[in-house]
Scaffold this motif. Sequence first.
Motif, PDB file in Angstrom:
ATOM      1  N   PHE A 153       0.809  -1.215   0.000  1.00 23.12           N
ATOM      2  CA  PHE A 153       0.000   0.000   0.000  1.00 23.12           C
ATOM      3  C   PHE A 153       0.849   1.275   0.000  1.00 23.12           C
ATOM      4  O   PHE A 153       0.390   2.317  -0.423  1.00 23.12           O
ATOM      5  CB  PHE A 153      -1.089  -0.005   1.081  1.00 23.12           C
ATOM      6  N   PHE A 154       2.099   1.180   0.411  1.00 24.21           N
ATOM      7  CA  PHE A 154       2.981   2.347   0.309  1.00 24.21           C
ATOM      8  C   PHE A 154       3.390   2.595  -1.139  1.00 24.21           C
ATOM      9  O   PHE A 154       3.397   3.720  -1.609  1.00 24.21           O
ATOM     10  CB  PHE A 154       4.232   2.154   1.171  1.00 24.21           C
ATOM     11  N   LYS A 155       3.738   1.519  -1.825  1.00 23.43           N
ATOM     12  CA  LYS A 155       4.117   1.659  -3.233  1.00 23.43           C
ATOM     13  C   LYS A 155       2.917   2.148  -4.043  1.00 23.43           C
ATOM     14  O   LYS A 155       3.061   2.939  -4.968  1.00 23.43           O
ATOM     15  CB  LYS A 155       4.597   0.309  -3.790  1.00 23.43           C
ATOM     16  N   GLN A 156       1.754   1.639  -3.690  1.00 22.41           N
ATOM     17  CA  GLN A 156       0.536   2.068  -4.371  1.00 22.41           C
ATOM     18  C   GLN A 156       0.357   3.588  -4.227  1.00 22.41           C
ATOM     19  O   GLN A 156       0.101   4.297  -5.192  1.00 22.41           O
ATOM     20  CB  GLN A 156      -0.663   1.332  -3.761  1.00 22.41           C
ATOM     21  N   ALA A 157       0.532   4.066  -2.991  1.00 24.67           N
ATOM     22  CA  ALA A 157       0.392   5.501  -2.734  1.00 24.67           C
ATOM     23  C   ALA A 157       1.442   6.283  -3.521  1.00 24.67           C
ATOM     24  O   ALA A 157       1.156   7.341  -4.093  1.00 24.67           O
ATOM     25  CB  ALA A 157       0.506   5.771  -1.238  1.00 24.67           C
ATOM     26  N   LEU A 158       2.652   5.750  -3.577  1.00 27.94           N
ATOM     27  CA  LEU A 158       3.731   6.422  -4.296  1.00 27.94           C
ATOM     28  C   LEU A 158       3.425   6.513  -5.795  1.00 27.94           C
ATOM     29  O   LEU A 158       3.668   7.540  -6.435  1.00 27.94           O
ATOM     30  CB  LEU A 158       5.037   5.662  -4.051  1.00 27.94           C
ATOM     31  N   LEU A 159       2.873   5.448  -6.350  1.00 33.71           N
ATOM     32  CA  LEU A 159       2.503   5.454  -7.771  1.00 33.71           C
ATOM     33  C   LEU A 159       1.453   6.524  -8.052  1.00 33.71           C
ATOM     34  O   LEU A 159       1.552   7.285  -9.017  1.00 33.71           O
ATOM     35  CB  LEU A 159       1.970   4.068  -8.181  1.00 33.71           C
ATOM     36  N   LEU A 160       0.444   6.578  -7.204  1.00 38.77           N
ATOM     37  CA  LEU A 160      -0.619   7.574  -7.398  1.00 38.77           C
ATOM     38  C   LEU A 160      -0.037   8.979  -7.311  1.00 38.77           C
ATOM     39  O   LEU A 160      -0.327   9.844  -8.128  1.00 38.77           O
ATOM     40  CB  LEU A 160      -1.717   7.374  -6.342  1.00 38.77           C
ATOM     41  N   ARG A 161       0.802   9.197  -6.325  1.00 39.27           N
ATOM     42  CA  ARG A 161       1.433  10.512  -6.160  1.00 39.27           C
ATOM     43  C   ARG A 161       2.264  10.869  -7.395  1.00 39.27           C
ATOM     44  O   ARG A 161       2.358  12.039  -7.768  1.00 39.27           O
ATOM     45  CB  ARG A 161       2.302  10.478  -4.907  1.00 39.27           C
ATOM     46  N   ALA A 162       2.867   9.853  -8.018  1.00 39.07           N
ATOM     47  CA  ALA A 162       3.723  10.080  -9.182  1.00 39.07           C
ATOM     48  C   ALA A 162       2.913  10.230 -10.465  1.00 39.07           C
ATOM     49  O   ALA A 162       3.468  10.235 -11.560  1.00 39.07           O
ATOM     50  CB  ALA A 162       4.716   8.940  -9.318  1.00 39.07           C
ATOM     51  N   GLY A 163       1.592  10.318 -10.317  1.00 40.60           N
ATOM     52  CA  GLY A 163       0.752  10.593 -11.475  1.00 40.60           C
ATOM     53  C   GLY A 163       0.414   9.376 -12.314  1.00 40.60           C
ATOM     54  O   GLY A 163      -0.003   9.495 -13.467  1.00 40.60           O
ATOM     55  N   ILE A 164       0.594   8.180 -11.733  1.00 35.87           N
ATOM     56  CA  ILE A 164       0.399   6.954 -12.503  1.00 35.87           C
ATOM     57  C   ILE A 164      -0.960   6.337 -12.174  1.00 35.87           C
ATOM     58  O   ILE A 164      -1.258   6.047 -11.018  1.00 35.87           O
ATOM     59  CB  ILE A 164       1.548   5.970 -12.203  1.00 35.87           C
TER      60      ILE A 164
END
Lengths: 409, 409
Positions: A153-164
């Motif tokens: 869920f951290f990587k998921q959040a990071l992806l969303l933040r990165a515009g993906i």
Amino acid sequence: MEFLSVRDAWKIIKDKVLRHVKIEKIIVNVRDALGSFAADDIKALIDYPKHDIALFDGYAVRAEDTTSASMSNPVMLRLTNKDVIGRYEAKIINVGETLPKGANAVLPYEYANVEGSIIEAIRSVRPYANIALKGEDVRCGTVIVRKGECIDFFKQALLLRAGIAEVPVWRRIRVGMLVIGNEVVRNMNIYLNKDDAVYDITSPLIIGALRKCCEVVDLGIVKDDENEILRMLQREDVDVFITLGGTSLGKRDVTIKVIEKYGDVLFHGITLVPGRTMAVGLINDRPIFMLSGFPVAAFAQLKVLVEPYILRIYCATIEVLPIMAELSSRVASTIGFLNIVRVKLREEHGKIIAQPLRLRGSGILSSIALANGILLISENVEGYDRGALVAVYRRDDPWGLKYVEGNIS
Amino acid sequence: MEFLSVRDAWKIIKDKVLRHVKIEKIIVNVRDALGSFAADDIKALIDYPKHDIALFDGYAVRAEDTTSASMSNPVMLRLTNKDVIGRYEAKIINVGETLPKGANAVLPYEYANVEGSIIEAIRSVRPYANIALKGEDVRCGTVIVRKGECIDFFKQALLLRAGIAEVPVWRRIRVGMLVIGNEVVRNMNIYLNKDDAVYDITSPLIIGALRKCCEVVDLGIVKDDENEILRMLQREDVDVFITLGGTSLGKRDVTIKVIEKYGDVLFHGITLVPGRTMAVGLINDRPIFMLSGFPVAAFAQLKVLVEPYILRIYCATIEVLPIMAELSSRVASTIGFLNIVRVKLREEHGKIIAQPLRLRGSGILSSIALANGILLISENVEGYDRGALVAVYRRDDPWGLKYVEGNIS
């Protein structure tokens, strides 16, 4: 009977079994990607923060203006509403807001007293204090999730933040699981009332352990009957078969007999305790892992050879860390076998103690249900003395991958 | 602003918040109990094994008959089909089968040569070798799962083996989660194209972290508007509210203002870094945890006070073990605050190294997405030097419970 060493068994799996599974990349919404393994390196599409932003509520300032500020010698700053901050000016800013031009730090409210349109800075701030710089968290174009990483869920959040919005991940492996045994039941009344009935506890255990990395298709229970077994192995909607039961070295190795007749047994019998009866083969061009019907043996077999196989298909990169612990009593091992010792880890006066639970009994579930750690004792090691410092792995971590890839002696 | 110490905040939660949640026991099928917490001690209904059983294929024998057996001096045993084994008799037995009367061990096939109806034992076996005794795994009437234990897939298997079809567990807490903020969006196009838009990454992160112990009802996003927030907090189908955002210490603490007006703020501001802006209150007789909108701060707040609160409702007993690791560089901390330091653990020449990731930046997600460990630095500790041996916890373990209950200094 000759037993193949666990690492040689792994070589056969890598050389002859791995290529029999065709795995495709699929594109999924990041919000549905939790627990999937990335099928490519994934790069950030944007910078985050998009601009330099405030991390606290307070005043946007030029840090150099505050250098001499102290309680006894406050520095006066003029409050402004302009888009650009000049010398000895400050602008109210909320957490998360973009820093005005000219400012390079945030002076928190508690570092200043307000006097009308003037504030008195009573503490200094350094350049870049209490702000996040453009691209500081995520920089456009850099890889934020590597191929083979599991999207938590951290990587998921990071992806969303990165515009993906969407990511390429590996389709989940579909494992067809078949339980084999005349006496095995899933009905509690029959189990309680029929003397030789055995409740099927191994399949929920293995399904639970596998759920993190694949999809399990429950093929139910069949009797020790070659035709019945063969019929279930005709399924075309699964990638891999796992059977539980019917692999003993004696008369009841019915599963092995079916694969010998209609498929290809690559090996039967490995240097694993518990779990020496494991076999691996191919049937209808599909890999089949023939595990014990006994829960602890099946779990050991799963962790040592099946889970690594599935993770290897995903090119998974998982770091498995040991916990260094002191043995509370001597552990003997079966020489020539990789011994999977269940231990209970506990903290005592700041030290981690590993208490070995009973070694014997591949059918004895309570030992592993109580255990939170696994100690691996290699084929050529006789055991460990009381007080020895040993590397213990968390029971549910993929320690088998680390073992077969050669990082655990 | 005065900051309440984290442990004092925990005292207020225990004294004033805990009783506001009514949690009931429910009876569920063991097959549906995975991840639930037992609401009572659960006792085995039957013995397992039901009888003394064989753990290997081979011959049921009287161990004493084989005492002198060796390759050079084999012992002859007569094969029998009788229900009772006499002196120097043996009976073929399959793994899992009940031992015939008189027998007290299994001689594996490879320990004997067969000569018609006679076998030659070439190795001895000790009494009880290769068998499991009645009740050895599970003894009828003993507690196999304690109140407050989480039912994982091993415990589930143990319950089924013990003849238990249904278990009393705690109903899962329903958490209503509300995101607050004018600029927060869940639409990737808007996020990418609107300069001040911030993607809501904190709610998926917190939902991910909470999913293990409760059910989350997503109440969506509302603007920084008191009436909007108040309206969402009228929900009667949740046990607890969690809000994300609107808790800063300055102008935008809109959530706090709503609770001050229409409910009761028990505290606002705690000695936690990151995460000092946390507030806890009551509204409409429901607890409300007001967390930061920033992901790392919200995660720290969740782990330190919210997760322990929920686990305490379940009377959960969870052992949280530290990993002792050597710091790869100095870590400074904010004195007077409990510092949540993100570290990356790795193995190097058999030692575990903890590399501190950047401390600053409650909005900086990449630090915690890369971290697999958490180092807690207490209010009264200045930091740790390079090379210091420190206790690190796994990021996703419930280390906050251990901290607030006083086991981490």
